[in-house]
Design a protein around this motif. Structure first.
Motif, PDB file in Angstrom:
ATOM      1  N   SER A 150      51.012  42.845  48.701  1.00 25.89           N
ATOM      2  CA  SER A 150      50.039  41.887  48.187  1.00 25.89           C
ATOM      3  C   SER A 150      50.344  40.507  48.745  1.00 25.89           C
ATOM      4  O   SER A 150      51.502  40.091  48.800  1.00 25.89           O
ATOM      5  CB  SER A 150      50.092  41.849  46.660  1.00 25.89           C
ATOM      6  N   GLY A 159      48.258  41.349  40.686  1.00 27.60           N
ATOM      7  CA  GLY A 159      47.894  42.740  40.438  1.00 27.60           C
ATOM      8  C   GLY A 159      47.199  42.922  39.105  1.00 27.60           C
ATOM      9  O   GLY A 159      47.569  42.316  38.103  1.00 27.60           O
ATOM     10  N   CYS A 215      44.777  44.822  44.001  1.00 30.25           N
ATOM     11  CA  CYS A 215      45.331  43.552  44.456  1.00 30.25           C
ATOM     12  C   CYS A 215      44.698  43.171  45.789  1.00 30.25           C
ATOM     13  O   CYS A 215      43.888  43.915  46.344  1.00 30.25           O
ATOM     14  CB  CYS A 215      46.852  43.636  44.586  1.00 30.25           C
TER      15      CYS A 215
END
Length: 234
Positions: free
Chosen positions: A199, A205, A214
């Protein structure tokens, strides 16, 4: 000219104001709802007369920074809420309605978020590959040896998030999935669970019905929204 009209759209309604800081976190569990505005920790209610009222429950130890505020809980029935803000943490006792800073000497410095999984409270130690968990059902008690530091890949962890019976450890470019072993090591990565996607955003998230969503990042670049469904990002 052309005739036209504005279609009806949902609108925002002012509910209440808490201090002068923006509300950076809202958290609901077992019919109780909480929030944090700056260092003000509060509980809010729908009392049926005024749409929403609130009660200040305490003051957080540290002013939130760029990582914001994170909350998790093992339930409000005789349980606790762990709140991380500005690198430190506080615990709200849902039975006694008291807010207490985490002062255990083994609690890690400079944490950035928290999560609850399999009876344990987890914190992410920012700018590292490590997470640490509490004593069973007790966010005020920590042991310096209850740490998992990822070694399958070298990138720092950007966020942790429970999904189903696992906890996702999502790094900057790769991710892995932990499970409760039931043994001495307590938590370990599931076999074949190293995923070549991470990410690009800290703490971003989100749990969705299919898994964890994400904004993707890997060694080739970043920018698309993905869902980790099972062990396959899509």
């Amino acid at each position: 000219t052309e005739d036209g009209y504005l279609r009806r759209r949902p609108a925002l309604e002012f509910l209440f104001s808490v201090g002068s800081d923006p509300v950076q976190c809202l958290f609901c569990i077992e019919s109780r709802a909480f929030g944090a505005s700056g260092t003000t920790f509060f509980e809010f209610f729908d009392d049926g007369v005024n749409p929403v009222t609130y009660t200040v429950r305490g003051t957080l130890t540290t002013t939130p920074d760029e990582y914001g505020i994170s909350m998790c809980s093992n339930g409000t029935t005789d349980g606790f809420i762990l709140i991380t803000s500005g690198g430190t943490a506080d615990v709200y006792d849902c039975l006694l309605n008291t807010l207490t800073p985490v002062t255990d000497m083994d609690f890690p410095a400079n944490v950035s978020m928290c999560e609850f999984f399999a009876g344990y409270f987890f914190v992410l130690i920012r700018n590292t590959r490590a997470i640490q968990w509490s004593a069973l059902e007790d966010p005020l008690s920590w042991d310096t040896f209850d740490v998992y530091e990822r070694s399958w890949a070298g990138d720092w962890i950007n966020f942790i998030k429970r999904s189903g019976t696992h906890i996702w450890v999502v790094g900057e470019q790769t991710s892995e999935v932990l499970y409760a072993t039931g043994g001495v090591e307590v938590f370990a990565p599931a076999q074949e669970s190293l995923i070549e996607h991470g990410s690009c955003a800290h703490l971003a998230g989100q749990r969705v019905p299919d898994g964890i969503m994400c904004i993707d990042q890997d060694e080739r670049g970043f920018g698309q929204v993905i869902v980790f469904s099972g062990l396959q990002p899509r």
